[in-house]
Design an enzyme around this catalytic site. Structure first.
Site, PDB file in Angstrom:
ATOM      1  N   CYS A  42      41.024  29.650  40.142  1.00 53.64           N
ATOM      2  CA  CYS A  42      42.144  29.239  39.301  1.00 53.64           C
ATOM      3  C   CYS A  42      43.010  28.235  40.060  1.00 53.64           C
ATOM      4  O   CYS A  42      43.098  28.274  41.283  1.00 53.64           O
ATOM      5  CB  CYS A  42      42.979  30.455  38.901  1.00 53.64           C
ATOM      6  SG  CYS A  42      44.357  30.040  37.785  1.00 53.64           S
ATOM      7  N   ASP A  44      46.086  28.195  40.134  1.00 56.77           N
ATOM      8  CA  ASP A  44      47.312  28.885  40.556  1.00 56.77           C
ATOM      9  C   ASP A  44      47.606  28.644  42.045  1.00 56.77           C
ATOM     10  O   ASP A  44      46.739  28.846  42.896  1.00 56.77           O
ATOM     11  CB  ASP A  44      47.141  30.388  40.276  1.00 56.77           C
ATOM     12  CG  ASP A  44      48.443  31.155  40.388  1.00 56.77           C
ATOM     13  OD1 ASP A  44      49.100  31.071  41.448  1.00 56.77           O
ATOM     14  OD2 ASP A  44      48.805  31.842  39.419  1.00 56.77           O
ATOM     15  N   ARG A  46      49.102  30.309  44.091  1.00 55.57           N
ATOM     16  CA  ARG A  46      49.077  31.503  44.941  1.00 55.57           C
ATOM     17  C   ARG A  46      47.662  31.922  45.335  1.00 55.57           C
ATOM     18  O   ARG A  46      47.483  32.909  46.047  1.00 55.57           O
ATOM     19  CB  ARG A  46      49.768  32.672  44.200  1.00 55.57           C
ATOM     20  CG  ARG A  46      51.211  32.385  43.827  1.00 55.57           C
ATOM     21  CD  ARG A  46      51.721  33.381  42.809  1.00 55.57           C
ATOM     22  NE  ARG A  46      50.948  33.320  41.556  1.00 55.57           N
ATOM     23  CZ  ARG A  46      51.108  34.147  40.530  1.00 55.57           C
ATOM     24  NH1 ARG A  46      52.013  35.105  40.597  1.00 55.57           N
ATOM     25  NH2 ARG A  46      50.382  34.018  39.438  1.00 55.57           N
ATOM     26  N   HIS A  98      41.872  35.950  39.288  1.00 57.23           N
ATOM     27  CA  HIS A  98      42.961  36.715  39.916  1.00 57.23           C
ATOM     28  C   HIS A  98      43.768  37.424  38.834  1.00 57.23           C
ATOM     29  O   HIS A  98      43.841  36.973  37.694  1.00 57.23           O
ATOM     30  CB  HIS A  98      43.860  35.793  40.755  1.00 57.23           C
ATOM     31  CG  HIS A  98      44.675  34.836  39.955  1.00 57.23           C
ATOM     32  ND1 HIS A  98      46.009  35.010  39.697  1.00 57.23           N
ATOM     33  CD2 HIS A  98      44.336  33.673  39.328  1.00 57.23           C
ATOM     34  CE1 HIS A  98      46.462  34.001  38.972  1.00 57.23           C
ATOM     35  NE2 HIS A  98      45.475  33.170  38.722  1.00 57.23           N
ATOM     36  N   CYS A 101      47.192  36.280  36.062  1.00 53.08           N
ATOM     37  CA  CYS A 101      46.875  34.876  35.814  1.00 53.08           C
ATOM     38  C   CYS A 101      47.649  34.391  34.585  1.00 53.08           C
ATOM     39  O   CYS A 101      47.529  34.966  33.500  1.00 53.08           O
ATOM     40  CB  CYS A 101      45.369  34.724  35.588  1.00 53.08           C
ATOM     41  SG  CYS A 101      44.853  33.017  35.284  1.00 53.08           S
TER      42      CYS A 101
HETATM   43 CO    CO Z   1      45.387  31.886  37.165  1.00 50.60          CO
END
Ligand code: CO
Length: 209
Positions: A42, A44, A46, A98, A101
């Site tokens: 992803c 993302d 993080r 994850h 999400c």
């Molecule tokens: Co995500």
């Protein structure tokens, strides 16, 4: 004034730190890349691929998008898979999702988010495939967590169904496709145990003989 000076300062320190451990690290890397792993994760912030598995530049070939989706007609992702499998000859493809999400959460909503809703429809499809199981979860958090997991499972299947992966298997090239999930709140990676290593393991309708 240099824009985003911090980035350049950080970079100099980072490169110096790596060179302290291996003075030739970057010159060796410059001549070639030979990663054994393709990471599809992803976007993302993080969930940075290299950092969470403590790997250096050169070790993982990476593709990231919102909610780690492998769409049958996404030329971007398919090109990454082709290059990784046919040229780099990676031995492992890891689809890493994850929990928490944002893409998965948005996909379970009925509100409008703009253009991205068209991308999130792929996640809504995953929900539709597994609606009974997801709806049977005891609460909203469990439903979201399960959809995060099932999305990884479906994307692993999508990777396996690509012509590139099937052709690699047909030619005897060792290639394993894994499905993992990462929890942002504890930093821990979990294996979803859907590792696929041969054409016999995918559904008959998807096989290109
Ligand atoms: Co995500």
């Amino acid at each position: 004034m240099q824009v985003l000076k911090k980035f350049f300062d950080n970079n100099k320190n980072w490169a110096a730190e790596i060179k302290k451990g291996d003075p030739d690290f970057f010159t060796k890397l410059a001549s070639q890349q030979s990663p054994e792993y393709l990471w599809i994760g992803c976007a993302d912030s993080r969930v940075p691929a290299n950092e969470i598995v403590n790997m250096l530049p050169g070790e993982i070939f990476v593709h990231r998008n919102i909610a780690n989706v492998v769409v049958h007609t996404d030329l971007n992702c398919l090109s990454v898979i082709q290059y990784a499998v046919e040229v780099l000859k990676v031995k492992h493809i890891i689809v890493c999702g994850h929990y928490d999400c944002g893409g998965i959460t948005a996909a379970l909503e009925n509100s409008e988010h703009g253009l991205i809703d068209n991308w999130l429809r792929h996640i809504k499809d995953v929900y539709r495939f597994h609606q009974e199981e997801i709806d049977a979860q005891p609460n909203e958090k469990a439903r979201l967590d399960r959809l995060c997991e099932l999305n990884v499972v479906e994307q692993v299947a999508n990777v396996c169904h690509t012509t590139m992966v099937q052709n690699a298997w047909k030619s005897g090239q060792p290639l394993a496709v894994h499905g993992w999930i990462y929890r942002v709140s504890d930093g821990i990676l979990r294996d979803l145990n859907v590792c696929t290593t041969s054409i016999e393991e995918i559904s008959r309708i998807q096989r290109i003989a």
